[in-house]
Design an enzyme around this catalytic site. Structure first.
Site, short mmCIF file in Angstrom:
data_model
loop_
_atom_site.label_atom_id
_atom_site.label_comp_id
_atom_site.label_asym_id
_atom_site.label_seq_id
_atom_site.Cartn_x
_atom_site.Cartn_y
_atom_site.Cartn_z
N HIS A 76 -34.14 8.51 24.59
CA HIS A 76 -33.27 8.19 25.74
C HIS A 76 -31.82 7.95 25.25
O HIS A 76 -30.87 8.52 25.78
CB HIS A 76 -33.83 6.95 26.44
CG HIS A 76 -33.00 6.41 27.56
ND1 HIS A 76 -33.39 6.43 28.87
CD2 HIS A 76 -31.78 5.81 27.56
CE1 HIS A 76 -32.46 5.89 29.63
NE2 HIS A 76 -31.46 5.49 28.85
N GLU A 77 -31.71 7.13 24.21
CA GLU A 77 -30.36 6.84 23.66
C GLU A 77 -29.73 8.09 23.05
O GLU A 77 -28.54 8.32 23.20
CB GLU A 77 -30.44 5.74 22.60
CG GLU A 77 -30.73 4.37 23.16
CD GLU A 77 -29.77 3.97 24.26
OE1 GLU A 77 -28.56 4.27 24.15
OE2 GLU A 77 -30.22 3.41 25.26
N HIS A 80 -28.11 10.20 25.67
CA HIS A 80 -26.75 9.72 25.98
C HIS A 80 -25.77 10.17 24.89
O HIS A 80 -24.70 10.68 25.16
CB HIS A 80 -26.70 8.19 25.99
CG HIS A 80 -27.32 7.54 27.18
ND1 HIS A 80 -26.96 7.82 28.47
CD2 HIS A 80 -28.27 6.57 27.27
CE1 HIS A 80 -27.66 7.04 29.30
NE2 HIS A 80 -28.47 6.27 28.59
#
Ligand code: ZN
Length: 383
Positions: A76-77, A80
């Protein structure tokens, strides 16, 4: 679980490895959530949902689910961060910590469109992971080891929950960033958009704290406290994130020429240091003065330049002997934003503003701080 990312600010931690030039690290606080999750899955969730298996199976499944959950948070990170990199921002590190993950961003997105893409990339990756784990769970449904399906089902669920939670439209959650990008685009003001998103973020945080408190009263001690802590964390990030943005926005949008002092007190180079001390430093109360030979600036003299010189020697020495002669270090152009001027201000905090060899004015750190303070007060009045 919050990810409150990407955001600025450095977090310390164990360094693990690098992906695409990004340092992946683990904060010490992460171990709390790692063991808490491992324990609650292995001793609570799996034995409850799938009775009559051995302890080994429960703990093996718990460990696999916990590790894959943190891999999911990392993905998820990374989503980004990779999108941010694609839009020209540098991401020095990603840190896993007690409330999830955080990507360290070197600067804010440059426009609403890239802000939107960076923000939405995280939840989209979580939704994709939820879909993948769900698909794998369906594939594993024929397996005699039902615990594998249980682990995959849990991962599908938790990734879905991660996406939904992060889409709550309060800054610093991803949804808050999406909202900020939308208002930024619509109203054209990054700081107003940040204010709105962080106000909603603070309200969301307070709701989490209240729900957490009710949960504790209802007997859910750990999960309730968890919500309370996440709420407190989000609230502080929303608050400081907004202040950071306002400050950075001001420093970026204000130029040296906007705050420079035009009417400066000039010191002649031949002046003796005792007179410099008495007639200038003591008289005006400033910590530095530009040195002018007639109308030509030739340097900067500051209080630090005469520090340590014995009083008896002062009358025999002149400003020219101790001043910092004109050089790139003490000169700045009028059109440079304050964000670049500030780090260049030395301890005496003065720079000569010059363009094309011509002296225009002086900027001081004190003046800059006063400017920021005035802007802050006006901003509180809603102007
Ligand atoms: Zn996120």
């Amino acid at each position: 679980m919050a990810d409150a990312a990407p955001r600025k600010g450095r977090m310390p931690g164990f360094r693990l490895f690098r992906i695409a030039g990004i340092q992946i690290q683990i904060d010490f606080s992460w171990f709390i959530i790692f063991f808490l999750l491992l324990w609650s899955l292995s001793a609570g969730y799996f034995p409850h949902a799938f009775p009559r298996e051995s302890e080994w199976v429960y703990w093996g499944a718990g460990l696999a689910a916990t590790i894959l959950f943190f891999v999911s948070v990392l993905i998820h990170e990374l989503a980004h961060s990779l999108v941010a990199q694609h839009h020209g921002l540098s991401i020095p590190s990603i840190t896993l910590f007690v409330f999830g993950g955080v990507s360290q961003l070197s600067e804010e997105a440059k426009d609403p469109a890239s802000e939107l893409k960076i923000a939405i990339a995280g939840p989209l990756s979580s939704i994709a992971l939820a879909g993948i784990f769900y698909g794998l769970k369906l594939l594993a449904s024929g397996s005699p080891h039902r615990i594998i399906g249980a682990v995959l089902g849990y991962l599908a669920l938790i990734n879905g929950a991660l996406a939904v939670f992060n889409l709550i439209p309060g800054f610093p959650l991803d949804g808050g960033r999406v909202l900020r990008a939308y208002y930024w685009k619509k109203k054209g003001s990054f700081s107003k958009a940040t204010r709105l998103a962080s106000d909603i973020g603070k309200a969301v945080a307070v709701l989490l704290i209240i729900f957490g408190g009710l949960e504790v009263l209802a007997g859910g001690l750990i999960s309730g406290l968890w919500l309370v802590f996440i709420g407190i964390f989000l609230r502080s990030v929303a608050q400081s994130g907004y202040q950071d943005v306002i400050l950075r926005g001001l420093l970026n949008s204000t130029r040296v020429s906007d705050i420079m002092v035009l009417d400066v007190i000039k010191v002649p180079p031949g002046l003796s240091l005792d007179r410099l001390a008495r007639d200038y430093f003591l008289h005006y109360g400033y910590k530095g003065f530009p040195v002018f030979d007639d109308e030509t600036p030739i340097g900067l003299v500051s209080l630090a330049d005469i520090r340590g010189i014995p009083e008896g020697v002062l009358p025999a020495r002149t400003v020219r002997e101790v001043m910092t002669p004109l050089n790139d270090q003490i000169v700045i152009s009028p059109d440079i934003p304050l964000s670049q001027a500030l780090p260049r201000m030395r301890q005496d905090g003065r720079l000569l503003v010059m363009a094309g060899g011509r002296f225009l004015g002086l900027i001081t750190k004190t003046g800059l701080m006063r400017f920021l303070e005035v802007k802050r007060v006006l901003g509180e009045n809603g102007q």
